[in-house]
Write an enzyme that holds these catalytic residues in place. Sequence first.
Site, mmCIF file in Angstrom:
data_model
loop_
_atom_site.group_PDB
_atom_site.id
_atom_site.type_symbol
_atom_site.label_atom_id
_atom_site.label_comp_id
_atom_site.label_asym_id
_atom_site.label_seq_id
_atom_site.Cartn_x
_atom_site.Cartn_y
_atom_site.Cartn_z
ATOM 1 N N HIS B 110 18.054 -25.108 30.615
ATOM 2 C CA HIS B 110 18.738 -24.829 29.446
ATOM 3 C C HIS B 110 19.451 -23.557 29.067
ATOM 4 C CE1 HIS B 110 18.977 -25.231 24.481
ATOM 5 N NE2 HIS B 110 19.585 -23.836 24.992
ATOM 6 N N HIS B 112 24.211 -22.253 28.576
ATOM 7 C CA HIS B 112 25.322 -22.972 28.276
ATOM 8 C C HIS B 112 26.484 -22.326 28.594
ATOM 9 C CE1 HIS B 112 24.259 -25.297 25.018
ATOM 10 N NE2 HIS B 112 22.765 -24.067 24.113
ATOM 11 N N ASP B 113 27.239 -23.632 29.763
ATOM 12 C CA ASP B 113 28.231 -22.887 30.659
ATOM 13 C C ASP B 113 29.395 -21.638 30.110
ATOM 14 O OD1 ASP B 113 29.641 -24.253 28.403
ATOM 15 O OD2 ASP B 113 30.592 -25.350 29.615
ATOM 16 N N PHE B 206 32.716 -18.120 20.987
ATOM 17 C CA PHE B 206 33.227 -19.613 21.667
ATOM 18 C C PHE B 206 34.141 -19.679 21.549
ATOM 19 C CE2 PHE B 206 28.256 -19.794 22.065
ATOM 20 C CZ PHE B 206 27.609 -19.869 24.027
ATOM 21 N N GLY B 321 25.265 -26.599 18.234
ATOM 22 C CA GLY B 321 25.543 -25.569 17.376
ATOM 23 C C GLY B 321 24.285 -25.074 16.730
ATOM 24 N N HIS B 348 18.272 -30.600 21.044
ATOM 25 C CA HIS B 348 18.041 -29.299 20.144
ATOM 26 C C HIS B 348 17.073 -29.732 18.974
ATOM 27 C CE1 HIS B 348 20.915 -26.726 22.908
ATOM 28 N NE2 HIS B 348 20.485 -25.535 22.042
ATOM 29 N N GLU B 351 15.475 -25.624 16.743
ATOM 30 C CA GLU B 351 15.647 -23.501 15.970
ATOM 31 C C GLU B 351 15.595 -23.189 14.644
ATOM 32 O OE1 GLU B 351 18.894 -23.300 18.842
ATOM 33 O OE2 GLU B 351 19.141 -21.325 18.812
ATOM 34 N N HIS B 376 14.497 -24.952 22.025
ATOM 35 C CA HIS B 376 13.728 -24.134 21.862
ATOM 36 C C HIS B 376 12.310 -24.783 21.123
ATOM 37 C CE1 HIS B 376 16.677 -21.070 21.688
ATOM 38 N NE2 HIS B 376 18.009 -22.297 21.856
ATOM 39 N N ASP B 433 19.228 -20.128 27.449
ATOM 40 C CA ASP B 433 20.535 -20.434 26.005
ATOM 41 C C ASP B 433 21.429 -19.362 27.343
ATOM 42 O OD1 ASP B 433 20.963 -21.775 24.400
ATOM 43 O OD2 ASP B 433 20.247 -20.083 23.316
ATOM 44 N N ASP B 434 21.843 -17.963 26.415
ATOM 45 C CA ASP B 434 23.668 -17.620 26.578
ATOM 46 C C ASP B 434 23.682 -16.261 27.254
ATOM 47 O OD1 ASP B 434 25.488 -19.924 25.621
ATOM 48 O OD2 ASP B 434 23.924 -19.332 24.164
#
Lengths: 503, 503
Positions: B110, B112-113, B206, B321, B348, B351, B376, B433-434
Amino acid sequence: MWLVILYLLFGDAQSGLSTVTGRIENVINERTTLIENEIKMMFGSDINLSDSEEKVNEIIMNLKHEELDIGFEEPQLFNVSKHFFEYKDEIKKSKLFQLIKQMPKGAILHAHDTGILSPDYVLQLTYWENLYVCFEGDDLRFLFSKSIPTDTCDSQWQLLRDTRFSSGDVEIFDAKLRKYFTLVIDKPNEVYTDINLVWNAFQNYFIRTTSLICYKPVWEQYFYDVLKALREENVMYIEIRSTLPELYDLDGNVFDSVVTAQSYKNVLDRFLVDYPDFYGAKLIYAPLRMVDASTVKNYIEIAKEIDYTIPGFLAGFDLVGQEDLGAPTKEFLEELVEGRKYLQYFFHAGETNWNGMSTDENLFDAIVLGTKRIGHAFALSKHPILIDEIKKRDIAIEVNVISNNVLKLVDDVRNHPLASFLAQNLPVVLSSDDPGIWEADILSHDFYVTFVGVASRHADLRLLKKLALNSLYYSTVKNKDKLVHEFEIRWTRFIDSVIKNSW
Amino acid sequence: MWLVILYLLFGDAQSGLSTVTGRIENVINERTTLIENEIKMMFGSDINLSDSEEKVNEIIMNLKHEELDIGFEEPQLFNVSKHFFEYKDEIKKSKLFQLIKQMPKGAILHAHDTGILSPDYVLQLTYWENLYVCFEGDDLRFLFSKSIPTDTCDSQWQLLRDTRFSSGDVEIFDAKLRKYFTLVIDKPNEVYTDINLVWNAFQNYFIRTTSLICYKPVWEQYFYDVLKALREENVMYIEIRSTLPELYDLDGNVFDSVVTAQSYKNVLDRFLVDYPDFYGAKLIYAPLRMVDASTVKNYIEIAKEIDYTIPGFLAGFDLVGQEDLGAPTKEFLEELVEGRKYLQYFFHAGETNWNGMSTDENLFDAIVLGTKRIGHAFALSKHPILIDEIKKRDIAIEVNVISNNVLKLVDDVRNHPLASFLAQNLPVVLSSDDPGIWEADILSHDFYVTFVGVASRHADLRLLKKLALNSLYYSTVKNKDKLVHEFEIRWTRFIDSVIKNSW
């Protein structure tokens, strides 16, 4: 044979399985069933509402949904997710809050005697005659005395009345004094940055007010006024925790814990004459846990003596104080196993964020020691096996949401484990711990916060009624039928009044 | 007959039941059994450690207990209960952290690129040739272009290289620029006061970096460097979520999502040639959820095309999102029921802190839509029925502890529902995640925080190994034996190195 295969392949077409609409329907049905099953399972779901109750439920749910929907759109407007001090007065404007205030809430099963009344109340105690004060550093000490106390004092003992009136401005003086009787401050999250800091402030309140409240006439007045406040809050019964401190009078007498307990019983009897519609009170002797095993043994002896001296008044026994710093319960296992022959237990346990530490494991001790209820059990959600035990043994969990917020276990009550307890329909009773110290109403704030901030959006009047009923069911009152009957009378009156006054 | 009665009355005396010591022993035994049963049940308990692993476990547990005991005594010193920004650098000094850093952690399932790499990395992208910048209010926009862009700009487009070198002080200029690539600030709790505020800042990252990273050569370099960073973090495989934005080049070409996916595949192939010891990557197409149903239908078409064009590369589909603000999944049920025929889902869901609101109920949709894993599932602990479903259907929960802290779902990770998921041995995979946006290491911080701050004090090396193994088991890799075998080689090497280097 072919027919069977054909049926298996296509037979469901009509019922929809192999069509687009059918597939969607199936998924929607499955979704609906799961949600319905969850609602059927949640706390309060076994309550059946009468037609009148259904009407009140509609009113309540409209109010609740309105508040939730505003918060969902703009989370900064959702009060109860913040620190309690930031919204405690604000929510008094809420119509839903006012309605909950009127609602009969049953009993309080978890509250500490000298933490129940507000700082305003404690402040007016300082207007009593013969009260001396000693200012020491940032703090102060009180003592009632006929003449200047001979106890050591870092500055000097002054008659509080003189100090107050020579202060120049009584209002300012009182405002300053009041601060010693509350935890409430601006920007609590910036000041109380860790659990020990807030617990320190919390315990200092008790230390500071001891000699003020332990003056026997004040003590008895305080308890009388607690009972009065409960009645006004639509609470009909209490099992009050007390460390049973020594009381004193102006003649130099000092009284032991048994006398303290007896004075509670006397006040209660007097109160029940004055207000025969109040149901009653019992005592949980709950002395400090930061002691050694021989002290605990002595505690148990005191409890036994109280039970012998005042038959029927003692509900049971507990130990109090910040769990993380106090001795873990397992250090007293020997004494408590023995005490169990004479006493019912209502242990605090798992009032902690820690996982797998000694305080967290007090939950195990409480259960194996046969506790009837557990105080807080905040850490319980981390122990699935104990959740099973609690169900099996029908041990009630005394939850105090606002206390856990103020004493820094949880910042946003939406993360309070009570949400999961309610979803699983665990035996929960809701209480308020020390509402006076954080300036909460005796029980209404906790009910409101639970209903709006913790429980599911779907939870309705049945949850509120069940919370009230559980507080009766898990009390130590023997005649439950009578207790519940008296509650039902109050409840019906409440329901009728809501409908009549068209909220 | 009498003998039987006598036995029933006194027969247990020898085994202790009716003696003091016996009663105490029984209580202690019951306590011990309950704790042991709990430990036997917890996440990781099915792992058997080799002798070497036992040695490493001892080292790890000593380090862990030391850190916990300090925090228990003085909670203000316990870093991981604070906001992540306050301790993220500090804990890099921890020996335990350094050990976890070395540990093979399996896969990331999990992430995000464009949120994976650090602000320092993104900053160095601004040194690329042909990059223009437009400062607009408090924000800025980027664009790679052969000549001054013709896109509207509230001020004017400048070649970033010129702006930087005419700024007077490149270091100050870069430090300012870097702030646009991170959420990290001083006093996060005072600035990010509600979830929408922090999500706003998060999403702006982003938006702001899109034109910087979507320049096709940068895009491909970024992904190459993601893979490299994963490998250095001892992660062997990733299922990367991407919105698959349009890429562009200097010649005015704009490429659609399928090309974006293809460019990922090309980079991966190249990387695997350069680093054949890296296991691989797959793609989860995860476009924005704040759209209407017809857009979702179109998304699904794109996913199908990718799967057709690049066979075997697409793991599946998700929507991303801020859940509380985006459309609830149920609005797309029709499209998603159909899409299910072609795609695996990795939704997702839950969350959120809300209970019983639409976002919370995305959990139901995810499950009835047959999701393979849930991103999540923070709200899952409020849904006992869904916990049962998840076990029954073996749906993995992709937990991202630090993300949930930074994005304001939980202030103190000790309250993270993961603690209860682990206690119940739910199918958990741990991810990040990020991590770049909050300057966390790609996976080590999440492992460390989970191990020290969330899991029980009793949780040991088996928990860490199980987290790694689960990330392989719940991946979409078909040949699990090969995958696990390759992991075991790395793991054994790690165990040996810890012993050899006598940590």
